[in-house]
Design an enzyme around this catalytic site. Structure first.
Site, PDB file in Angstrom:
ATOM      1  N   LEU A  29      46.055  61.744  61.907  1.00 47.08           N
ATOM      2  CA  LEU A  29      46.450  62.089  60.537  1.00 47.08           C
ATOM      3  C   LEU A  29      45.757  61.144  59.555  1.00 47.08           C
ATOM      4  O   LEU A  29      45.521  59.979  59.867  1.00 47.08           O
ATOM      5  CB  LEU A  29      47.968  61.986  60.384  1.00 47.08           C
ATOM      6  CG  LEU A  29      48.775  63.133  60.997  1.00 47.08           C
ATOM      7  CD1 LEU A  29      50.266  62.815  60.940  1.00 47.08           C
ATOM      8  CD2 LEU A  29      48.505  64.449  60.270  1.00 47.08           C
ATOM      9  N   HIS A  66      44.261  38.688  26.626  1.00 46.04           N
ATOM     10  CA  HIS A  66      43.114  37.776  26.675  1.00 46.04           C
ATOM     11  C   HIS A  66      43.441  36.619  27.610  1.00 46.04           C
ATOM     12  O   HIS A  66      44.526  36.067  27.517  1.00 46.04           O
ATOM     13  CB  HIS A  66      42.827  37.246  25.274  1.00 46.04           C
ATOM     14  CG  HIS A  66      41.699  36.270  25.250  1.00 46.04           C
ATOM     15  ND1 HIS A  66      40.386  36.660  25.372  1.00 46.04           N
ATOM     16  CD2 HIS A  66      41.699  34.913  25.147  1.00 46.04           C
ATOM     17  CE1 HIS A  66      39.615  35.586  25.331  1.00 46.04           C
ATOM     18  NE2 HIS A  66      40.385  34.513  25.207  1.00 46.04           N
ATOM     19  N   CYS A  76      39.141  60.035  55.205  1.00 47.93           N
ATOM     20  CA  CYS A  76      39.503  58.969  54.269  1.00 47.93           C
ATOM     21  C   CYS A  76      40.173  57.795  54.978  1.00 47.93           C
ATOM     22  O   CYS A  76      39.716  56.657  54.913  1.00 47.93           O
ATOM     23  CB  CYS A  76      40.428  59.546  53.196  1.00 47.93           C
ATOM     24  SG  CYS A  76      41.330  58.322  52.255  1.00 47.93           S
TER      25      CYS A  76
END
Ligand code: NAI
Length: 463
Positions: A38, A442, A42
């Site tokens: 399964l 930042h 990928c």
């Protein structure tokens, strides 16, 4: 044995297993037919193990540069076999995770090769399974060889990503044919493990589908690192021996001979549409071999649907996953948000990473759009300087009239993560101005997105 389900899915890769989970969540009895593990390509031989190996490559490079950061790591030794074993563990964990999800969602997993039959049926061995609502085809794709130049994948000297992922040792030298995502990622991996890498691409630039500025940045980075990059090159002939391969490569009007220990084929993938009974059920394919589907992902045969790689490009896991959700929601009578195929992010996880969404600058020109490009280099970004990831840039293409984000291109550290700010913006039709209005923390790499937005408006602050 004959059994009945509401929905039967052929193939348990990312498109198929996501469809199965969503189908079961929506109350439909669901079966997945899978002949292998399964998770599909990928999880087992694609996205997941390559990302594990790319991280090993990243660590190797980091250690080699550690002295500059005040850390003495000594001589760096690499062992591809160990990295490979780790990547296998990561894959297996993910595949087991998919198995667990099937159980948790009460999806029946049928082991074996399925063949479609008319009447929304699927035959697996001697058993026949019938779907009351729909059969979903999600059989994926496989590596393509190049028999036309005499190079068949022999799994020893001529390999594909399937074999590269299981090597015990990095080859001494490697020619990679094709500089798409697969070629770029394996060039990065093997170079870091000490292989002499030559990257051969037929088209005029590497990563040919990306914006030319991204291709140029990667070519420069790879060359600087010592990877041989040969774009615009044709492999005329390949001769595979027992422990070496000779290639005749034509580039810039001259032919050169290249002798390497191994050749890695990375020249694209072919869809798995043969021998699954498509024609018998009336499921037609396009000229390019993909299964024909309508906007609701239904094939030319009522009751048969197709998702993922077989249903057409881009052949990306996340596109298939979304199709899996959409098709099952449609089957359950819901009204899912239409899939925006022009808003699928594309990511190549080499270093520096490449991520993009929407149009390239060339496409803007071809469509005669009135656009302006805004750019910001990571060399001017404080966070990037701190981490030493100063290669690359953010480039935004802004429609001059409406401020629409026509395309976004990022080369640099964490590009694979940063791109999603632009994916959300485009999905919701935010303008470049609206992206910039959001306060960016930042110091972060993401500030480069805000600065590129400002640059496209002619008021960049930070440069
Ligand atoms: P690709 O189609 O993306 O790239 C193949 C490259 O090979 C092309 O640039 C093509 O011009 C070149 N090529 C073809 N024939 C050649 C020849 N004879 N000589 C030299 N170059 C030649 O295919 P790739 O990289 O194999 O990937 C297959 C699929 O898997 C793609 O859809 C890709 O997007 C997907 N994928 C995605 C990844 C990601 O999202 N990070 C990672 C790996 C694959």
């Amino acid at each position: 044995m004959a059994s009945q389900f509401d929905v039967i899915i052929l193939g348990g890769g990312p498109a198929g297993y996501v469809a199965a989970i969503r189908s079961a969540q929506l109350g439909m009895s669901t079966a997945v037919i899978e002949k292998d593990k399964l998770g599909g390509v990928c999880v087992n031989i694609g996205c997941i193990p390559t990302k594990a190996l790319l991280h090993s490559a990243y660590i190797a490079r980091l250690l080699r540069e550690a002295k500059e950061f005040g850390i003495e790591a000594g001589a760096v030794k690499t062992d591809y076999g160990v990295a490979m074993q780790r990547s296998r563990k990561v894959s297996d964990q993910n595949s087991k995770g998919v198995e667990f999800l099937m159980k948790k969602n009460k999806v029946t997993v049928v082991k074996g090769s399925g063949v479609l039959l008319p009447g929304r049926k699927v035959k697996v061995g001697g058993d026949s399974h019938e779907a009351k609502k729909a059969v979903i085809i999600a059989t994926g794709s496989r590596v393509k060889g190049l028999p036309q130049i005499g190079l068949e994948i022999n799994k020893t000297t001529v390999i594909s990503s399937d074999e590269a992922l299981f090597l015990e040792k990095a080859p001494a030298s490697l020619a990679i044919i094709g500089a798409g995502a697969v070629g770029m990622e394996f060039a990065d991996i093997f170079h870091a493990f000490g292989t002499k890498v030559t990257l051969i691409e037929a088209l005029p630039r590497i990563l040919p589908l990306e914006d030319p500025e991204a291709s140029d940045a990667l070519a420069k980075s790879y060359k600087k690192r010592g990877i041989d990059v040969i774009p615009g090159a044709k492999v005329k002939k390949g001769t595979a021996g027992k422990d070496k391969v000779t290639l005749e490569v034509e580039a810039n009007g001259a032919t050169q001979k290249l002798e390497v220990a191994t050749v890695l084929m990375a020249a694209g993938r072919a869809v798995n549409t043969e021998n699954i009974g498509l024609a018998d059920c009336g499921v037609q394919v396009t000229e390019r071999g993909f299964i024909k589907v309508d906007a609701g992902l239904q094939t030319t045969a009522p009751g048969y649907y197709a998702i993922g790689d077989v249903a057409g490009p881009p052949m990306l896991a996340h596109k298939g996953m979304r199709e899996g959700v959409t098709v099952t929601e449609l089957l359950a009578g819901k009204k899912p948000h239409a899939i925006r195929y022009d808003n699928v992010p594309s990511v190549t996880y080499c270093h520096p990473e490449v991520a993009s969404i929407g149009l390239t600058e060339d496409q803007c020109k071809e469509r005669k759009l009135d656009y302006v490009a805004g750019r910001f280099p990571f060399s001017a970004n404080g966070r990037a300087r701190g981490t030493g990831e100063t290669e690359g840039f953010v480039k935004l293409l802004r429609d001059k009239t409406y401020g629409e984000i026509l395309g976004a291109h990022i080369v640099g550290g964490h590009a694979s993560e940063i791109i999603h700010e632009l994916a959300v913006a485009r999905e919701n039709e935010y303008t470049v101005e609206e992206v910039e209005l959001a306060i960016h923390a930042h110091p972060t790499m993401s500030e480069a997105v805000a600065q590129a937005a400002l640059d496209s408006l002619g008021r960049v602050v930070d440069m």
